[in-house]
Design a protein around this motif. Structure first.
Motif, PDB file in Angstrom:
ATOM      1  N   TYR A   1     -44.365-108.186  25.639  1.00 21.48           N
ATOM      2  CA  TYR A   1     -45.417-106.830  25.321  1.00 21.48           C
ATOM      3  C   TYR A   1     -46.293-107.108  26.728  1.00 21.48           C
ATOM      4  N   GLU A   2     -46.678-108.161  27.204  1.00 19.53           N
ATOM      5  CA  GLU A   2     -47.453-108.343  28.341  1.00 19.53           C
ATOM      6  C   GLU A   2     -46.704-108.206  29.640  1.00 19.53           C
ATOM      7  N   ASP A   3     -45.713-108.823  29.668  1.00 25.37           N
ATOM      8  CA  ASP A   3     -44.563-108.705  30.893  1.00 25.37           C
ATOM      9  C   ASP A   3     -43.195-108.314  30.436  1.00 25.37           C
ATOM     10  N   ALA A   4     -42.953-107.065  30.279  1.00 27.65           N
ATOM     11  CA  ALA A   4     -41.695-106.571  29.789  1.00 27.65           C
ATOM     12  C   ALA A   4     -40.333-107.191  30.475  1.00 27.65           C
ATOM     13  N   ASP A   5     -40.535-107.598  31.563  1.00 29.67           N
ATOM     14  CA  ASP A   5     -39.538-108.206  32.473  1.00 29.67           C
ATOM     15  C   ASP A   5     -38.942-109.529  31.673  1.00 29.67           C
ATOM     16  N   LEU A   6     -39.841-110.383  31.039  1.00 32.25           N
ATOM     17  CA  LEU A   6     -39.381-111.731  30.340  1.00 32.25           C
ATOM     18  C   LEU A   6     -38.406-111.385  29.523  1.00 32.25           C
ATOM     19  N   GLU A   7     -38.295-110.476  28.710  1.00 35.00           N
ATOM     20  CA  GLU A   7     -37.100-110.326  27.722  1.00 35.00           C
ATOM     21  C   GLU A   7     -35.824-110.217  28.370  1.00 35.00           C
ATOM     22  N   ALA A   8     -35.604-109.689  29.796  1.00 38.92           N
ATOM     23  CA  ALA A   8     -34.538-109.662  30.539  1.00 38.92           C
ATOM     24  C   ALA A   8     -34.048-110.822  31.118  1.00 38.92           C
ATOM     25  N   GLN A   9     -35.098-111.975  31.003  1.00 41.24           N
ATOM     26  CA  GLN A   9     -34.977-113.164  31.842  1.00 41.24           C
ATOM     27  C   GLN A   9     -33.874-114.275  30.990  1.00 41.24           C
ATOM     28  N   PRO A  10     -32.975-114.642  31.469  1.00 35.08           N
ATOM     29  CA  PRO A  10     -32.020-115.524  30.542  1.00 35.08           C
ATOM     30  C   PRO A  10     -32.884-116.808  30.385  1.00 35.08           C
ATOM     31  N   TRP A  11     -33.656-117.518  31.307  1.00 38.25           N
ATOM     32  CA  TRP A  11     -34.286-118.656  31.352  1.00 38.25           C
ATOM     33  C   TRP A  11     -35.425-118.626  30.078  1.00 38.25           C
ATOM     34  N   PHE A  12     -36.074-117.403  29.906  1.00 41.39           N
ATOM     35  CA  PHE A  12     -37.051-117.262  28.882  1.00 41.39           C
ATOM     36  C   PHE A  12     -36.297-117.018  27.539  1.00 41.39           C
ATOM     37  N   VAL A  13     -35.403-116.316  27.471  1.00 45.46           N
ATOM     38  CA  VAL A  13     -34.851-116.216  26.107  1.00 45.46           C
ATOM     39  C   VAL A  13     -34.074-117.485  25.657  1.00 45.46           C
ATOM     40  N   GLN A  14     -33.368-118.193  26.681  1.00 43.48           N
ATOM     41  CA  GLN A  14     -32.848-119.549  26.288  1.00 43.48           C
ATOM     42  C   GLN A  14     -33.694-120.735  25.787  1.00 43.48           C
ATOM     43  N   HIS A  15     -34.926-120.701  26.842  1.00 42.46           N
ATOM     44  CA  HIS A  15     -35.624-121.753  26.395  1.00 42.46           C
ATOM     45  C   HIS A  15     -36.909-121.779  26.016  1.00 42.46           C
ATOM     46  N   PHE A  16     -37.712-120.375  26.091  1.00 39.05           N
ATOM     47  CA  PHE A  16     -39.002-120.515  25.443  1.00 39.05           C
ATOM     48  C   PHE A  16     -38.915-120.599  23.722  1.00 39.05           C
ATOM     49  N   PRO A  17     -39.530-121.577  23.330  1.00 38.98           N
ATOM     50  CA  PRO A  17     -39.304-121.830  21.814  1.00 38.98           C
ATOM     51  C   PRO A  17     -40.019-120.694  20.974  1.00 38.98           C
ATOM     52  N   PRO A  18     -39.223-120.172  20.266  1.00 35.87           N
ATOM     53  CA  PRO A  18     -39.436-118.830  19.259  1.00 35.87           C
ATOM     54  C   PRO A  18     -40.413-119.419  18.400  1.00 35.87           C
ATOM     55  N   GLU A  19     -40.690-120.293  17.989  1.00 33.44           N
ATOM     56  CA  GLU A  19     -41.565-120.898  16.844  1.00 33.44           C
ATOM     57  C   GLU A  19     -42.876-120.843  17.110  1.00 33.44           C
ATOM     58  N   LEU A  20     -43.409-120.845  18.543  1.00 35.87           N
ATOM     59  CA  LEU A  20     -44.626-120.709  19.101  1.00 35.87           C
ATOM     60  C   LEU A  20     -45.406-119.502  18.414  1.00 35.87           C
ATOM     61  N   ARG A  21     -46.453-119.634  18.015  1.00 39.58           N
ATOM     62  CA  ARG A  21     -47.374-118.498  17.631  1.00 39.58           C
ATOM     63  C   ARG A  21     -48.637-118.370  18.483  1.00 39.58           C
ATOM     64  N   LEU A  22     -49.101-117.058  18.120  1.00 44.09           N
ATOM     65  CA  LEU A  22     -50.481-116.753  19.068  1.00 44.09           C
ATOM     66  C   LEU A  22     -51.386-117.855  18.690  1.00 44.09           C
ATOM     67  N   ALA A  23     -51.544-118.365  17.499  1.00 39.11           N
ATOM     68  CA  ALA A  23     -52.476-119.422  17.578  1.00 39.11           C
ATOM     69  C   ALA A  23     -52.407-120.684  18.561  1.00 39.11           C
ATOM     70  N   HIS A  24     -51.161-120.930  19.053  1.00 37.91           N
ATOM     71  CA  HIS A  24     -50.898-121.858  20.204  1.00 37.91           C
ATOM     72  C   HIS A  24     -50.939-121.632  21.146  1.00 37.91           C
ATOM     73  N   ALA A  25     -51.518-120.168  21.541  1.00 34.96           N
ATOM     74  CA  ALA A  25     -51.571-119.665  23.164  1.00 34.96           C
ATOM     75  C   ALA A  25     -52.232-120.431  23.937  1.00 34.96           C
ATOM     76  N   MET A  26     -53.455-120.847  23.792  1.00 34.65           N
ATOM     77  CA  MET A  26     -54.243-121.950  24.713  1.00 34.65           C
ATOM     78  C   MET A  26     -53.604-123.102  24.843  1.00 34.65           C
ATOM     79  N   GLU A  27     -53.155-123.867  23.898  1.00 33.46           N
ATOM     80  CA  GLU A  27     -52.158-125.158  24.050  1.00 33.46           C
ATOM     81  C   GLU A  27     -51.096-124.816  24.686  1.00 33.46           C
TER      82      GLU A  27
END
Length: 141
Positions: free
Chosen positions: A97-123
């Motif tokens: 939502y913050e950066d719409a270009d991220l969802e088109a990046q293969p590195w983001f889709v493949q490597h960013f852990p989907p389990e992370l929650r907003l609660a973990h944003a700072m960490e």
């Protein structure tokens, strides 16, 4: 190797995180990097998620590309009680939502852990910035 503006900004954010005290919560100890971030978004990363995130950063240095959007979230919507986003919402989704270009990046889709929650944003910011700083330091020495 060439540095792009994205890399320069990510390096700056990593340095800012290192100098600012990381994800220390307000109310005691060292000052936090982003003191206005609400407590709901400062939860500790469970060890398995931290390991998955650091492993992903080790495999894909491009994950540093999430730092600008994550910083904008931390200094914006995650610092304002009026927004009231639930800490159990998907961090990955909110980053897009913050950066719409991220969802088109293969590195983001493949490597960013989907389990992370907003609660973990700072960490998450601290872990990714720290991993980037470690990688940068080991490459430059």
């Amino acid at each position: 190797q060439q540095a792009t503006l994205t890399h320069v900004r990510a390096l700056f954010l990593a340095a800012e995180e290192r100098l600012g005290g990381g994800g220390t919560a307000p109310g005691g100890g060292a000052p936090a990097l982003f003191p206005s971030v609400l407590m709901a978004y400062r939860a500790a990363l469970p060890e398995e998620l931290r390991a998955a995130l650091l492993s992903a950063c080790g495999r894909c240095a491009q994950l540093a590309g999430v730092l600008p959007a994550l910083r904008d979230m931390l200094t914006g919507v995650l610092s304002e009680e009026a927004f009231g986003y639930g800490p159990d919402e998907s961090l990955r989704e909110f980053l897009t939502y913050e950066d719409a270009d991220l969802e088109a990046q293969p590195w983001f889709v493949q490597h960013f852990p989907p389990e992370l929650r907003l609660a973990h944003a700072m960490e998450t910011f601290g872990a990714v910035a720290g991993a980037l700083a470690s990688t940068t330091l080991s490459v430059s020495t």
